[in-house]
Design a protein around this motif. Structure first.
Motif, mmCIF file in Angstrom:
data_model
loop_
_atom_site.group_PDB
_atom_site.id
_atom_site.type_symbol
_atom_site.label_atom_id
_atom_site.label_comp_id
_atom_site.label_asym_id
_atom_site.label_seq_id
_atom_site.Cartn_x
_atom_site.Cartn_y
_atom_site.Cartn_z
ATOM 1 N N GLU A 1 15.056 5.713 -11.435
ATOM 2 C CA GLU A 1 13.818 5.426 -10.720
ATOM 3 C C GLU A 1 13.135 6.715 -10.278
ATOM 4 N N GLN A 2 13.914 7.673 -9.790
ATOM 5 C CA GLN A 2 13.343 8.957 -9.397
ATOM 6 C C GLN A 2 12.738 9.684 -10.592
ATOM 7 N N GLU A 3 13.456 9.668 -11.691
ATOM 8 C CA GLU A 3 12.999 10.404 -12.867
ATOM 9 C C GLU A 3 11.714 9.809 -13.425
ATOM 10 N N LYS A 4 11.537 8.497 -13.267
ATOM 11 C CA LYS A 4 10.298 7.877 -13.724
ATOM 12 C C LYS A 4 9.092 8.442 -12.981
ATOM 13 N N ARG A 5 9.314 8.930 -11.782
ATOM 14 C CA ARG A 5 8.217 9.480 -10.981
ATOM 15 C C ARG A 5 8.200 11.010 -11.012
ATOM 16 N N ASN A 6 8.975 11.592 -11.887
ATOM 17 C CA ASN A 6 9.014 13.050 -12.019
ATOM 18 C C ASN A 6 8.793 13.395 -13.486
ATOM 19 N N SER A 7 7.533 13.486 -13.864
ATOM 20 C CA SER A 7 7.205 13.664 -15.280
ATOM 21 C C SER A 7 7.697 15.002 -15.816
ATOM 22 N N ARG A 8 7.676 16.050 -14.992
ATOM 23 C CA ARG A 8 8.103 17.363 -15.479
ATOM 24 C C ARG A 8 9.589 17.368 -15.803
ATOM 25 N N LEU A 9 10.395 16.820 -14.917
ATOM 26 C CA LEU A 9 11.836 16.754 -15.190
ATOM 27 C C LEU A 9 12.106 15.890 -16.414
ATOM 28 N N ARG A 10 11.362 14.806 -16.524
ATOM 29 C CA ARG A 10 11.523 13.915 -17.677
ATOM 30 C C ARG A 10 11.174 14.640 -18.970
ATOM 31 N N ASP A 11 10.104 15.421 -18.939
ATOM 32 C CA ASP A 11 9.708 16.169 -20.133
ATOM 33 C C ASP A 11 10.720 17.258 -20.468
ATOM 34 N N TYR A 12 11.213 17.946 -19.436
ATOM 35 C CA TYR A 12 12.228 18.978 -19.673
ATOM 36 C C TYR A 12 13.464 18.358 -20.343
ATOM 37 N N ARG A 13 13.916 17.236 -19.796
ATOM 38 C CA ARG A 13 15.108 16.588 -20.342
ATOM 39 C C ARG A 13 14.881 16.174 -21.794
ATOM 40 N N SER A 14 13.717 15.620 -22.064
ATOM 41 C CA SER A 14 13.420 15.166 -23.420
ATOM 42 C C SER A 14 13.457 16.326 -24.412
ATOM 43 N N LEU A 15 12.822 17.445 -24.056
ATOM 44 C CA LEU A 15 12.818 18.611 -24.940
ATOM 45 C C LEU A 15 14.220 19.165 -25.141
ATOM 46 N N ILE A 16 14.985 19.234 -24.061
ATOM 47 C CA ILE A 16 16.345 19.768 -24.154
ATOM 48 C C ILE A 16 17.207 18.899 -25.049
ATOM 49 N N GLU A 17 17.121 17.599 -24.864
ATOM 50 C CA GLU A 17 17.946 16.703 -25.670
ATOM 51 C C GLU A 17 17.600 16.800 -27.151
ATOM 52 N N LEU B 1 21.184 24.139 -19.840
ATOM 53 C CA LEU B 1 19.725 24.177 -19.918
ATOM 54 C C LEU B 1 19.089 23.295 -18.851
ATOM 55 N N MET B 2 19.684 22.142 -18.586
ATOM 56 C CA MET B 2 19.167 21.281 -17.514
ATOM 57 C C MET B 2 19.314 21.963 -16.163
ATOM 58 N N THR B 3 20.449 22.632 -15.953
ATOM 59 C CA THR B 3 20.671 23.317 -14.681
ATOM 60 C C THR B 3 19.716 24.498 -14.534
ATOM 61 N N TYR B 4 19.375 25.144 -15.635
ATOM 62 C CA TYR B 4 18.416 26.242 -15.567
ATOM 63 C C TYR B 4 17.048 25.733 -15.095
ATOM 64 N N CYS B 5 16.721 24.505 -15.448
ATOM 65 C CA CYS B 5 15.467 23.917 -14.962
ATOM 66 C C CYS B 5 15.472 23.821 -13.438
ATOM 67 N N MET B 6 16.632 23.580 -12.844
ATOM 68 C CA MET B 6 16.738 23.555 -11.387
ATOM 69 C C MET B 6 16.658 24.975 -10.824
ATOM 70 N N TYR B 7 17.191 25.943 -11.562
ATOM 71 C CA TYR B 7 17.166 27.339 -11.130
ATOM 72 C C TYR B 7 15.748 27.906 -11.170
ATOM 73 N N ASP B 8 15.017 27.580 -12.218
ATOM 74 C CA ASP B 8 13.638 28.071 -12.371
ATOM 75 C C ASP B 8 12.766 26.896 -12.805
ATOM 76 N N PHE B 9 12.401 26.070 -11.827
ATOM 77 C CA PHE B 9 11.696 24.829 -12.167
ATOM 78 C C PHE B 9 10.287 25.100 -12.665
ATOM 79 N N ASP B 10 9.674 26.209 -12.227
ATOM 80 C CA ASP B 10 8.323 26.524 -12.685
ATOM 81 C C ASP B 10 8.294 26.756 -14.189
ATOM 82 N N LEU B 11 9.258 27.513 -14.689
ATOM 83 C CA LEU B 11 9.342 27.728 -16.132
ATOM 84 C C LEU B 11 9.995 26.541 -16.800
ATOM 85 N N GLY B 12 11.076 26.051 -16.199
ATOM 86 C CA GLY B 12 11.781 24.894 -16.757
ATOM 87 C C GLY B 12 12.383 25.205 -18.098
ATOM 88 N N TYR B 13 12.105 24.344 -19.067
ATOM 89 C CA TYR B 13 12.616 24.556 -20.420
ATOM 90 C C TYR B 13 11.453 24.647 -21.396
#
Length: 668
Positions: A378-394, A422-434
């Motif tokens: 439910e949280q991820e549905k409201r977080n498009s950037r995290l969702r996009d990062y995860r999709s690209l990483i996968e 790579l997912m954890t790096y998104c948390m480390y540098d969320f502005d850049l993300g993946y």
């Protein structure tokens, strides 16, 4: 493993899309069937799916597919346990799409326009098809009521017309154009033709080599990273053909126009000397003959241990760096030495201090990992950037170095670690993300470390060096290309002039080399050697640019003797991949560095690029008294100031000259 199979994402959804059917007792009666139209990205395909909005829909008639190894689809009813769950909420996203995760959306036989005929009469109009099977789309005439579309598949089966009662169809067309190229039919402007076969968005970079060039260029404008790394220049055999319009009589566009496209294709990368501030006139210097250099054996564990005191401190850092630069490391030593080279371990630290550092960094890593692990659906549905990062990483994890034993096969632990880091790096540098390409940089690091936490922090240090390559404005890439052009012109002005005459003067064909530090140009083992040499930061700053010069200078004769044009240059450079001798190129690049550092009148701009501090450097504005000197243009405003002097540059020259007496340079 976290969702490495059955990946899907709804990229378009529209309710109030209706089918007008004449299926009542009276054939003239027009029955209105309202439904939902979706476009779904699913693994290797993009799916268009329409389903009726009917709460009484019998979910037992929803079909799912099993795919065998030969990719032949066998349609089977959905499992009962899935049906039971879906019956409670037949129209929910989960109920409908959890059964789609095993579908290989291949085209199945149709009859009378019923793309997927179900036993239940109310759902017989439901259909879905792969975008790869789409031949054309027919639109309604403007001003003729609500908009509708008719999809025609490649076997000439026409699906029922979809009427958009709650909005027009333009958004759908725009969505589809992200995946296929549409153009008006010369015979009927209402008909949009699919000009190229669609390939999956999650397709591997290697498979992109087979994609039609027209589709490639469209994708390139949207995502230069993905396309550049996969086939930036393989397409050049056909690159001019891809610019033809649908009219076959259209002539090819000239190379200058094609070069303009390359300038515009990558946002922010266009280089214009007239508009760039800081361009100054500098003098072309005769650098003299390149010295011959040779390389030594890799640093052994014994040699490493001898250079360490009883508490684990490195005794002579300069000597160790110099030895690594000249010969690299034996593989068993890399796991320890890379931590120092990348800055994870301080060079002057003791063994105890490093152990304490690892404990702190382990705690810090898993706190960040828990951040994304604990995000609910439910949280991820409201977080498009995290969702996009995860999709690209996968997507990228499934196509990174899969021929390497460390990553090959399904459910490989190496893939899980690659994904999690790579997912954890998104948390480390969320502005850049993946950003696509980062998995290429992590893969060799993880392979060497064989440890999730150590690999993460080494990757963080590496990304500190590479960060600008992946920033949206791409200033780092632009600066490097300008710097490379400046170095190459000083090294060989004639070759630069030839490249400029072929609209190749800004060296865009080196984009992939710079973006991921030659990762796709050398074998996996050679990359381990190349990277550890570069990480010594010897013999000068920006040594990777001299590696580019070394490769280009090695190919100069063939390019010029065979009169390669824009198209052929791109193709030739790309086809060097996996054919370059790493030891030869390292020797040649070092020789170029010695050639430039020995120059008594090195232009100031070149000195700044290489980080060379010398009282003999010639200011750029000094044109000298030699009227025959060739003028160079280079932007000094983009170069960063040098914060640290070059280490042991003189020692490098002395040692390589001595070694050259016993071993000559042998070309690949």
């Amino acid at each position: 493993m976290d969702n490495f199979s059955g990946l899907k994402q709804v990229v378009y959804e529209q309710e109030g899309v209706c089918i007008h059917s004449s299926c009542g007792k009276n054939d003239d009666q027009d029955n209105l069937i309202s439904g939902v139209l979706r476009v779904i990205e699913k693994e290797n395909e993009v799916i268009v799916d329409w389903r009726p909005l009917d709460d009484t829909l019998d979910t037992s008639n929803i079909l799912c597919a099993g795919k065998d190894s030969s990719s032949v689809v066998e349609w089977t009813p959905a499992p009962k346990e899935k049906l039971a769950r879906g019956a409670d909420r037949p129209n929910s996203y989960e109920a409908e799409w959890d059964m789609v995760t095993t579908v290989s959306f291949k085209k199945k036989p149709h009859s009378n326009g019923d793309a997927t005929a179900h036993a239940n009469g109310e759902s017989k109009w439901s259909f879905l098809f792969s975008l790869a099977d789409l031949k054309s789309i027919k639109q309604n005439k403007e001003g003729m009521g609500w908009s509708y579309l008719v999809f025609c598949l490649k076997d000439d089966v026409k699906l029922p017309a979809l009427h958009f009662h709650h909005g027009d169809s333009k958004l759908l067309i725009k969505c589809l154009e992200n995946h296929v190229v549409l153009s008006e039919s010369p015979q009927d402007k209402r008909i949009l033709l699919v000009n190229s076969q669609n390939k999956s968005l999650s397709q591997s970079f290697e498979n992109l080599l087979d994609e039609p060039s027209y589709g490639l260029l469209q994708k390139w404008k949207k995502d230069p990273y993905t396309v550049t790394m996969g086939r930036f220049s393989k397409v050049t055999n056909y690159i001019f053909d891809s610019f033809r319009l649908s009219d076959p009589s259209t002539q090819r566009r000239p190379p200058s126009e094609m070069a303009d496209f390359l300038n515009d294709a990558i946002p922010g990368l266009k280089i214009n000397q007239q508009e760039e501030p800081g361009f100054e006139v500098i003098t072309r210097i005769d650098l003299g003959k390149q010295p011959e250099v040779s390389r030594r054996e890799p640093v052994s564990t014994e040699e490493w241990a001898k250079n360490m005191d009883s508490e684990g401190r490195i005794l002579n850092v300069d000597y160790i760096k110099q030895s690594i630069f000249k010969g690299g490391l034996c593989h068993t030593l890399r796991k320890e030495a890379w931590k120092f080279l990348l800055g994870y371990f301080p060079w002057n630290s003791t063994k105890e201090e490093r152990a304490n550092l690892q404990k702190r960094k382990t705690d810090e890593y898993f706190r960040m990992k828990l951040q994304w692990k604990s995000v609910s659906e439910e949280q991820e549905k409201r977080n498009s950037r995290l969702r996009d990062y995860r999709s690209l990483i996968e997507k990228d994890v499934n196509r990174t170095d899969r021929t390497n034993k460390f990553y090959e096969g399904e459910d490989n632990p190496g893939l899980i670690l690659l994904h999690d880091i790579l997912m954890t790096y998104c948390m480390y540098d969320f502005d850049l993300g993946y950003v696509q390409g980062m998995s290429d940089l992590l893969s060799p690091v993880l392979y060497v470390m064989e440890n999730e936490v150590d690999a993460f922090w080494c990757f963080v240090s590496y990304m500190d060096q590479m960060h600008q390559n992946f920033e949206e404005q791409m200033q780092g890439m632009k600066t490097q290309l300008i710097q490379l052009s400046t170095l190459l012109r000083l090294l060989d002005n004639g070759f630069c002039s030839y490249l400029e005459s072929q609209d190749s003067g800004y060296l865009y064909f080196c984009f992939r080399w710079l973006l991921i530090r030659f990762k796709r140009e050398f074998s996996f083992q050679d990359i381990l050697r190349l990277w550890e040499v570069m990480w010594t930061e010897l013999p000068c700053q920006n040594f990777h640019l001299l590696l580019c010069c070394a490769i280009l200078e090695s190919e100069k004769q063939q390019i010029m003797d065979k009169h390669y044009g824009f198209n052929e240059i791109l193709k030739h450079i790309n086809e060097l991949s996996m054919k370059i001798d790493v030891e030869y190129i390292l020797c040649k690049a070092e020789a170029i560095s010695m050639q430039m550092m020995n120059c008594k009148e090195l232009p100031q701009a070149v000195s700044e690029i290489l980080g060379i501090e010398s009282s003999s450097v010639t200011p750029d504005s000094d044109t000298g008294e030699d009227e025959s000197a060739t003028v160079l243009s280079c932007p000094t405003s983009l170069y960063q100031s040098i914060s640290t002097p070059v280490t042991a540059a003189n020692g490098t020259r002395e040692s390589t000259q001595q070694m050259s007496e016993t071993q000559s340079l042998t070309p690949a």
